[in-house]
Design a protein around this motif. Structure first.
Motif, short mmCIF file in Angstrom:
data_model
loop_
_atom_site.label_atom_id
_atom_site.label_comp_id
_atom_site.label_asym_id
_atom_site.label_seq_id
_atom_site.Cartn_x
_atom_site.Cartn_y
_atom_site.Cartn_z
N ASN A 1 0.88 -1.16 0.00
CA ASN A 1 0.00 0.00 0.00
C ASN A 1 0.92 1.21 0.00
O ASN A 1 1.51 1.56 1.02
CB ASN A 1 -0.89 -0.03 1.25
CG ASN A 1 -1.62 1.28 1.46
OD1 ASN A 1 -1.34 2.01 2.42
ND2 ASN A 1 -2.55 1.59 0.60
N PHE B 1 2.96 5.09 2.33
CA PHE B 1 3.68 4.87 3.58
C PHE B 1 5.16 5.23 3.42
O PHE B 1 6.03 4.38 3.51
CB PHE B 1 3.51 3.38 3.95
CG PHE B 1 3.72 3.03 5.39
CD1 PHE B 1 2.87 3.51 6.38
CD2 PHE B 1 4.76 2.18 5.76
CE1 PHE B 1 3.06 3.14 7.70
CE2 PHE B 1 4.95 1.81 7.08
CZ PHE B 1 4.10 2.30 8.06
N GLU C 1 7.12 2.77 1.28
CA GLU C 1 6.58 2.65 -0.08
C GLU C 1 5.70 3.86 -0.35
O GLU C 1 4.84 4.20 0.45
CB GLU C 1 5.78 1.35 -0.31
CG GLU C 1 4.76 1.03 0.77
CD GLU C 1 5.36 0.12 1.81
OE1 GLU C 1 6.30 -0.62 1.48
OE2 GLU C 1 4.92 0.17 2.97
N PHE D 1 -4.35 -1.18 2.37
CA PHE D 1 -3.55 -1.92 3.35
C PHE D 1 -4.29 -3.14 3.89
O PHE D 1 -3.73 -4.21 4.00
CB PHE D 1 -3.10 -1.00 4.50
CG PHE D 1 -2.21 -1.71 5.47
CD1 PHE D 1 -0.90 -2.01 5.14
CD2 PHE D 1 -2.69 -2.11 6.71
CE1 PHE D 1 -0.07 -2.69 6.02
CE2 PHE D 1 -1.87 -2.80 7.61
CZ PHE D 1 -0.56 -3.09 7.26
N GLY E 1 5.72 -2.36 5.30
CA GLY E 1 5.98 -1.90 6.67
C GLY E 1 5.07 -2.64 7.62
O GLY E 1 4.54 -2.07 8.56
N MET E 2 4.89 -3.91 7.35
CA MET E 2 3.91 -4.71 8.09
C MET E 2 4.46 -5.20 9.41
O MET E 2 5.49 -5.87 9.46
CB MET E 2 3.52 -5.92 7.27
CG MET E 2 2.18 -5.80 6.68
SD MET E 2 1.71 -7.43 6.12
CE MET E 2 0.01 -7.13 5.97
N ARG F 1 -2.44 -11.38 13.10
CA ARG F 1 -2.08 -11.60 11.69
C ARG F 1 -1.43 -12.97 11.50
O ARG F 1 -1.59 -13.59 10.45
CB ARG F 1 -1.12 -10.49 11.22
CG ARG F 1 -1.80 -9.16 11.10
CD ARG F 1 -0.83 -8.06 10.72
NE ARG F 1 -1.53 -6.77 10.72
CZ ARG F 1 -0.94 -5.61 10.71
NH1 ARG F 1 0.37 -5.53 10.71
NH2 ARG F 1 -1.64 -4.50 10.70
N GLN G 1 4.83 2.99 17.13
CA GLN G 1 3.67 3.85 16.88
C GLN G 1 3.88 5.14 17.66
O GLN G 1 4.19 5.10 18.85
CB GLN G 1 2.37 3.18 17.35
CG GLN G 1 2.01 1.93 16.58
CD GLN G 1 1.77 2.19 15.10
OE1 GLN G 1 1.03 3.10 14.74
NE2 GLN G 1 2.41 1.40 14.25
N GLN H 1 -4.65 5.01 10.16
CA GLN H 1 -4.90 4.36 8.87
C GLN H 1 -5.60 3.04 9.17
O GLN H 1 -5.16 2.23 9.99
CB GLN H 1 -3.61 4.10 8.08
CG GLN H 1 -3.94 3.50 6.71
CD GLN H 1 -2.71 3.15 5.85
OE1 GLN H 1 -1.58 3.10 6.32
NE2 GLN H 1 -2.98 2.90 4.57
N GLY I 1 -6.98 -0.47 9.62
CA GLY I 1 -6.41 -1.82 9.62
C GLY I 1 -4.96 -1.91 10.04
O GLY I 1 -4.37 -2.99 10.01
N THR I 2 -4.38 -0.80 10.45
CA THR I 2 -2.97 -0.83 10.86
C THR I 2 -2.87 -1.10 12.36
O THR I 2 -3.87 -1.07 13.09
CB THR I 2 -2.29 0.52 10.57
OG1 THR I 2 -2.98 1.55 11.28
CG2 THR I 2 -2.32 0.82 9.07
N GLU J 1 7.64 -2.18 17.59
CA GLU J 1 7.16 -3.23 16.68
C GLU J 1 8.27 -3.69 15.75
O GLU J 1 9.27 -3.00 15.59
CB GLU J 1 6.00 -2.68 15.83
CG GLU J 1 4.97 -1.95 16.67
CD GLU J 1 3.77 -1.48 15.87
OE1 GLU J 1 3.79 -1.54 14.64
OE2 GLU J 1 2.80 -1.07 16.52
N TYR K 1 8.92 -5.02 11.72
CA TYR K 1 8.38 -5.20 10.37
C TYR K 1 8.96 -6.48 9.76
O TYR K 1 10.15 -6.75 9.89
CB TYR K 1 8.80 -4.06 9.45
CG TYR K 1 8.19 -2.71 9.72
CD1 TYR K 1 7.15 -2.52 10.62
CD2 TYR K 1 8.66 -1.59 9.04
CE1 TYR K 1 6.61 -1.27 10.84
CE2 TYR K 1 8.13 -0.33 9.25
CZ TYR K 1 7.10 -0.16 10.15
OH TYR K 1 6.58 1.09 10.35
N1 ARG Z 1 3.12 -1.06 10.72
C1 ARG Z 1 1.72 -0.83 10.62
C2 ARG Z 1 1.00 -2.14 10.49
O1 ARG Z 1 1.58 -3.13 10.18
C3 ARG Z 1 1.33 0.09 9.49
C4 ARG Z 1 1.71 -0.36 8.13
C5 ARG Z 1 1.09 0.47 7.04
N2 ARG Z 1 1.71 0.19 5.81
C6 ARG Z 1 1.37 0.74 4.63
N3 ARG Z 1 2.07 0.41 3.59
N4 ARG Z 1 0.36 1.55 4.55
O2 ARG Z 1 -0.18 -2.21 10.68
#
Ligand code: ARG
Length: 277
Positions: free
Chosen positions: A65, A68, A72, A105, A123-124, A130, A145, A169, A171-172, A236, A238
């Motif tokens: 997505n 970010f 990305e 996302f 950036g997950m 999950r 965060q 955002q 779902g984050t 967190e 990634y």
């Molecule tokens: N790190 C956060 C998550 O995993 C936010 C990631 C948002 N990434 C993006 N490409 N919009 O939920």
């Protein structure tokens, strides 16, 4: 006529698979590519084999997505950033071509589950919930965060978020953590893009934004009169997500990631986008 074409194709397939036997990966792939491409036009006869081979084709589809930065984001017509370069480097090591799919996302995990994408690089954050639906590689970086507020805000730390309007955002992990404050009378406003939350705050619609630290820095640098609070909400990690149970791909990526860490290439990519303070 059609029968002849099919017969010819079958012969080609057989030659193809024979060539593939006992040859290296590169040749196998070349044979597979020809097979699946021709199968599409020729119809059913060669279909079975074609499908099998297509699944093993040489494209690595990355779902992301691109809202970010610096991980990305859009730069002119391109999607660029740390995740894109890391995924490119991994694809290269796997001898594959990277294809980027820019989606919402919260669609990334479903896209992996359905097999439409091979990897989720966005950036997950590795997160217990999950992990029920996807597998994660080894982490490639850490993050947190943070809270963005207007410079003159009375919000000075996480406790002051109680009872406020908080933008995230959708779902984050920012969404997940901010949602804890709903029990304290806070209202969570969920946006499709992180910067839309920042805009809403600028317009006075919400009081704070909870988002990952590096995108927060980018958004604050691009907007007047807003700041990041010192105290972070979380720490967190990634990582790259793959379809649950796809250990073959997971192992390959972990190996590639390990090499990128070892060689310093991963750090070099990060340093290109994030200047050390
Ligand atoms: N790190 C956060 C998550 O995993 C936010 C990631 C948002 N990434 C993006 N490409 N919009 O939920």
């Amino acid at each position: 006529m059609k029968k002849q074409v099919i017969a010819l194709l079958m012969a080609a397939v057989m030659v193809g698979s024979m060539a593939a036997c006992g040859s290296d990966g590169a040749e196998t792939t070349a044979a597979a590519d020809t097979t699946s491409a021709e199968t599409t036009t020729a119809g059913e006869a060669a279909d079975e084999e074609g499908k099998e081979e297509a699944a093993g084709d040489n494209v690595l589809v990355m779902a992301t997505n691109a809202e970010f930065p610096p991980y990305e984001y859009h730069d002119g017509g391109d999607i660029v950033g740390i995740d894109v370069e890391v995924a490119e480097a991994i694809a290269k090591k796997l001898g594959m071509t990277l294809e980027i799919e820019d989606i919402a996302f919260d669609s990334i995990i479903p896209e992996l589950e359905s097999g439409k994408a091979d990897i989720g690089v966005a950036g997950m954050t590795v997160d217990e919930d999950r992990l029920k639906n996807v597998d994660f590689t080894d982490p490639y970086t850490t993050a947190s965060q943070v809270i963005i507020v207007k410079e003159d805000s009375d919000i000075a730390g996480p406790d002051d978020l109680k009872g406020k309007y908080i933008g995230v955002q959708l779902g984050t992990t920012g969404d997940i953590y901010a949602s804890d404050y709903e029990a304290d009378g806070s209202t969570i406003e969920r946006y499709n893009k992180g910067f839309e939350a920042v805009q809403a705050m600028q317009q006075g619609k919400i009081d704070a934004v909870v988002i990952d630290n590096e995108p927060a820095k980018v958004f604050v640098s691009q907007n007047e009169g807003i700041k990041i609070l010192d105290e972070a909400l979380t720490v967190e990690e990634y990582a790259i997500a793959v379809k649950k149970g796809n250990t073959e791909l997971l192992d390959k990526i972990n190996k590639a990631l390990g090499e990128l860490k070892e060689s310093g290439e991963l750090q070099a990519i990060i340093d290109k986008y994030i200047s050390a303070e």
